[in-house]
Design an enzyme around this catalytic site. Sequence first.
Site, short mmCIF file in Angstrom:
data_model
loop_
_atom_site.label_atom_id
_atom_site.label_comp_id
_atom_site.label_asym_id
_atom_site.label_seq_id
_atom_site.Cartn_x
_atom_site.Cartn_y
_atom_site.Cartn_z
CD GLU A 99 -3.03 -0.90 0.13
OE1 GLU A 99 -3.22 0.24 -0.36
OE2 GLU A 99 -3.68 -1.90 -0.22
CG HIS A 118 -4.54 2.23 4.21
ND1 HIS A 118 -4.03 1.39 3.27
CD2 HIS A 118 -5.86 1.94 4.28
CE1 HIS A 118 -5.00 0.62 2.80
NE2 HIS A 118 -6.11 0.93 3.40
#
Length: 126
Positions: A99, A118
């Site tokens: 990510e 996140h």
Amino acid sequence: MAQPRYERPLPNAGRPLPMTELAWRKEVVFICRLLWDKGYAIASDGNVSVKLAAGRYLVTPSGFSKGFIEPDQLLIVNDQLEVVGPQHGAARGLRPSSEMLLHLEAYRQRPDIGAVVHAHPPMALP
């Protein structure tokens, strides 16, 4: 009410004061534990990164529970997602979160931000 099992590592957190890499590592671990304790990042969900300098980012490794990560397990990567920091001890063999590509795009589009979190909260509010 039970006391949290963590303490804020930095008295200046949230203020624009210079911080060392070690201080950032401790701050990222603090944020990771908050995410885990609140159920926003279960198992190995979610990730956190901090922009240390131009082209240099501190990031959580792939596959780690945010509730149990330690400062020396965080990785330093460059703009090409190559690990450029130490890869010995607790960081040996670790790889950055996939990510991190999303984080790098956020840093490119918003040069004013210094960190990306996140998470995977169980519900979102409008």
